[in-house]
Design an enzyme around this catalytic site. Sequence first.
Site, PDB file in Angstrom:
ATOM      1  N   SER A 264     -33.003  20.005 -26.620  1.00 44.92           N
ATOM      2  CA  SER A 264     -33.599  18.970 -25.785  1.00 44.92           C
ATOM      3  C   SER A 264     -34.830  19.533 -25.092  1.00 44.92           C
ATOM      4  O   SER A 264     -35.074  20.744 -25.109  1.00 44.92           O
ATOM      5  CB  SER A 264     -32.594  18.509 -24.728  1.00 44.92           C
ATOM      6  OG  SER A 264     -32.266  19.592 -23.860  1.00 44.92           O
ATOM      7  N   LYS A 265     -35.589  18.635 -24.464  1.00 39.72           N
ATOM      8  CA  LYS A 265     -36.765  19.093 -23.715  1.00 39.72           C
ATOM      9  C   LYS A 265     -36.347  20.023 -22.584  1.00 39.72           C
ATOM     10  O   LYS A 265     -36.990  21.054 -22.356  1.00 39.72           O
ATOM     11  CB  LYS A 265     -37.524  17.894 -23.155  1.00 39.72           C
ATOM     12  CG  LYS A 265     -38.786  18.300 -22.384  1.00 39.72           C
ATOM     13  CD  LYS A 265     -39.517  17.094 -21.826  1.00 39.72           C
ATOM     14  CE  LYS A 265     -40.782  17.520 -21.096  1.00 39.72           C
ATOM     15  NZ  LYS A 265     -40.528  18.426 -19.966  1.00 39.72           N
ATOM     16  N   ARG A 266     -35.271  19.679 -21.906  1.00 41.37           N
ATOM     17  CA  ARG A 266     -34.806  20.519 -20.801  1.00 41.37           C
ATOM     18  C   ARG A 266     -34.447  21.915 -21.290  1.00 41.37           C
ATOM     19  O   ARG A 266     -34.805  22.917 -20.672  1.00 41.37           O
ATOM     20  CB  ARG A 266     -33.590  19.866 -20.133  1.00 41.37           C
ATOM     21  CG  ARG A 266     -33.029  20.685 -18.974  1.00 41.37           C
ATOM     22  CD  ARG A 266     -31.841  19.988 -18.334  1.00 41.37           C
ATOM     23  NE  ARG A 266     -32.240  18.741 -17.691  1.00 41.37           N
ATOM     24  CZ  ARG A 266     -31.389  17.940 -17.077  1.00 41.37           C
ATOM     25  NH1 ARG A 266     -30.097  18.234 -17.035  1.00 41.37           N
ATOM     26  NH2 ARG A 266     -31.821  16.825 -16.495  1.00 41.37           N
ATOM     27  N   ASP A 269     -37.665  23.760 -22.193  1.00 36.41           N
ATOM     28  CA  ASP A 269     -38.365  24.185 -20.975  1.00 36.41           C
ATOM     29  C   ASP A 269     -37.692  25.416 -20.368  1.00 36.41           C
ATOM     30  O   ASP A 269     -38.366  26.361 -19.933  1.00 36.41           O
ATOM     31  CB  ASP A 269     -38.377  23.049 -19.946  1.00 36.41           C
ATOM     32  CG  ASP A 269     -39.315  21.916 -20.329  1.00 36.41           C
ATOM     33  OD1 ASP A 269     -40.155  22.121 -21.225  1.00 36.41           O
ATOM     34  OD2 ASP A 269     -39.190  20.822 -19.749  1.00 36.41           O
TER      35      ASP A 269
END
Length: 511
Positions: A264-266, A269
């Site tokens: 996921s983006k999280r 990141d």
Amino acid sequence: MENVRVRFAPSPTGGLHIGGVRTALFNYLFAKKYNGKFVLRIEDTDQARFVEGAEQYIKESLEWCGISPDEGPDQGGEFGPYRQSERKEIYKKYADKLVEEGKAYYAFDTPEELDAMRERLKEQRVVNPQYDTITRTTMKNSLTLSEEEVRRRIDNGDPYVIRIKIPKKEEVRLKDIVRGWVMVHTEVLDDKVLMKSDGMPTYHLANIVDDHLMKITHVIRGEEWLPSAPLHVLLYQFLGWENEMPEFAHLPLILKPDGNGKLSKRAADKAGFPIFPLNWNDPDAEETSQGFKELGFIPDALINFLAFLGWNPGTEQEIFSLDELVKEFSEERINKAGTKFDFDKAKWFNQQYIKSKDSDLFAEDLIQSFKDNYAIECSEEKAIQIIDLLKERVTFPNEFVENGLVLFKNPESFDEKVVRKKWNEEAATVLSLFSKTIESYQNISAEDAKNLFWETLETNGYKPGQYMQTLRLVLTGEGSGPDLMTIIEILGGEKTAHRINSSIDLLNSQS
């Protein structure tokens, strides 16, 4: 395999996730493998989640990656339009047909009534509360209301949706290219909405109708769509298109680097790597997420890496051009299991591609970067020399600038370990001798520089090998790095001598 047609059908609800690029790539490779067509279709039926600029971002991302559609909103084609929002009237016809044949129905339930139904089911400890073959008998729809009441509500303008009528106690079967036979009992399926109250179709109806009308032969998409596949099979059956149904292939999930859950983006990141191909300016969050392009990835390298996320050629070869991937791609070699996103491996691919590229391809950007960031004027010849010197040691093109600064600026600090171990009066004497010898050489090759160093030291009774690291120290400030004699060649004899003397003075003043 003849007349192959595949589609990549993203929704413009945000930036194109790298997993979406992988899906587009596999569709593209499959189409080109069989001399078929790769179609881009924008599925913008969810107007509530529509994000301005997302469609353009999707198209620019595919273009940068080299994944070019044969048909699409910009390319056109005989099966257009290729935006679902421009095909609104097409879907209603098929939704009405399903209602007329008793395979779908009108539902007038308000959001509050739907919430109350779910809460009631939760209280009854129903694990997955949904609008299904059982609960639909207790709701406000054309299955429970009289025909007159249904007509009155519609004529009165009451909001309604059209839901599919899932059959009771049947088994839905489909053969997936990747997973083999998949069987699901209708008792676990819910009566999905096909047409929303705003008159727009949902994904489920629109993509079936479009795939049929656009003569799509193979649907290659992410594993997250596998639970919806039985519903889609039923729609093909209900619409009388069962014999023309495309083959399905559900690609494995791309997992977090540790393998625990979907990427996921999280998670990206947190791990410190991009999730988007290009910089994505999120208008809702008002933030910019760095893309692979802006980080310094070469598109060919990223594509090569993505191809190996869920597929392998069955050989030891890892480096493939896009044309080679097309030639070697085989749907039989797509994996079932999820695949970890190994960012270190992605960087390795980028390193390999930088090494293989002609240095002059990076020269213009390097020259501009020196000028913009450090007010340094660099000739094309020198830029190519720097790139040749550093090619084997960089992961991203911007490192040419960072590591190339040493060719323009004298070192102001020195590796303390090397200084403690190697720096003394004798080292200063030896390097001063070499400085005096080389200063008369305006231009000198790496090979001649090495011979000159060796001859100078041996003539004066010193062992050259003992002073190579010290020479590097005074020229670069470091104890290791790229080829030392090539650095001297790029600097030239006069600048080399000046740098040696400057560093000797600085080192002596610090000791």
